[in-house]
Design a protein around this motif. Sequence first.
Motif, short mmCIF file in Angstrom:
data_model
loop_
_atom_site.label_atom_id
_atom_site.label_comp_id
_atom_site.label_asym_id
_atom_site.label_seq_id
_atom_site.Cartn_x
_atom_site.Cartn_y
_atom_site.Cartn_z
N ASN A 127 4.91 7.38 3.15
CA ASN A 127 3.98 6.59 2.19
C ASN A 127 4.34 7.11 0.93
O ASN A 127 4.07 8.50 0.64
N THR A 145 0.77 -1.26 0.09
CA THR A 145 -0.04 0.01 -0.04
C THR A 145 0.84 1.04 -0.15
O THR A 145 0.41 2.27 0.27
N GLY A 146 2.28 1.07 -0.33
CA GLY A 146 2.99 2.35 -0.42
C GLY A 146 3.61 2.72 0.94
O GLY A 146 4.58 3.67 0.97
N ASP A 147 3.70 2.20 2.14
CA ASP A 147 4.07 2.36 3.35
C ASP A 147 5.70 1.96 3.15
O ASP A 147 6.00 1.28 2.62
N LEU A 151 7.41 3.45 10.69
CA LEU A 151 6.78 4.22 9.36
C LEU A 151 7.78 5.08 9.15
O LEU A 151 7.96 6.36 9.78
#
Length: 348
Positions: free
Chosen positions: A282, A267-269, A279
């Motif tokens: 993103n 999902t782009g994290d 994290l």
Amino acid sequence: MAKPPRLIAWETTAGCNLSCKHCRGSSTEKKPEGELTTREALHFIDEIKEMGNPILILSGGEPLVRDDIFEIAKYATEKGLRVAMATNGTLVTDEMAEKIKSVGIQRVSISLDGSSPETHDDFRCMPGAFEGALSGIENLKKAGIGFQINPTITKRTIGEIPAILDMAKGLGADALHIFLLVPTGRGKELENDEIPPVEYERILNWFYDRQKDAGIQLKATCAPHYFRIMRQRAEKEGIEISVKTHGYEAMTKGCLGGTGFCFVSSTGDVFPCGYLPALAGNIKEQSFKDIWENSKVFNDLRDVSKLKGKCGICEYNTVCGGCRARAYAATGDYLEEEPYCIYVPKKQ
């Protein structure tokens, strides 16, 4: 200015045809909402290429369940990236192997977590997974694609490491990369299966000894203290360490999270690695370059002076650094000392 990444592992999808006990992403057949579209995936490749020419590992989940995986791989190859694929092997039919070759994927890693169907299938929670992986390997060989074996080492499999090495050699693998379990995702349930620190030391010393006569490339992953052991042993034996810094056989330093390597979720994290859920950003919300160069977590990890406990005073912290994911899993702080290292720094 941060040096560009040398290696990027990209979880192209969290979907998978297996439900393995140790899975970092707790993958199932159901894919999460918000996975990168084809257009977003190709744009991400453009952003990577703007920064350099890293090895791009198309991973999962199981990348072969993604419908556009070959379009993505071909685009990355045409952009000049060195593309690899990480798969469980069970979906690698003759046709799949030919497609893998045709889009320019240069190496495929196959996960084999034991030297027998009993061990591997139990770990993978699917009868026939072992034979399926071996069939996939044979199809890769027929297509002329280089491959490596990636076992995850736990108390269940530690006794099989010599047999796994023999198996890898017998199959004609280019390399054996052992992964020492980091209890994240579904693997959190296997915390009691982590091998004790003393066993880590023994296995890594055994691995060092096998480097001399294995006949294939060996690499220990999620075991940064191997780079301390390499130097200790080399100094004791009066030999000079030859360090390869590029390509699939690069042996540069221990924990590369945030310094030469990162993990990008489906999902782009963006994370320092797939086992460290700290994290950094993103790629749907900001550029990959901005995340790589400016995120707090990456810049923390690039500064060894921020390491705590014995990692902070260890004379090997620039070549080892401790496993930041294991420190985070144990303490909630990715800068804390590596909990599975028995070495006592000289400064202590």
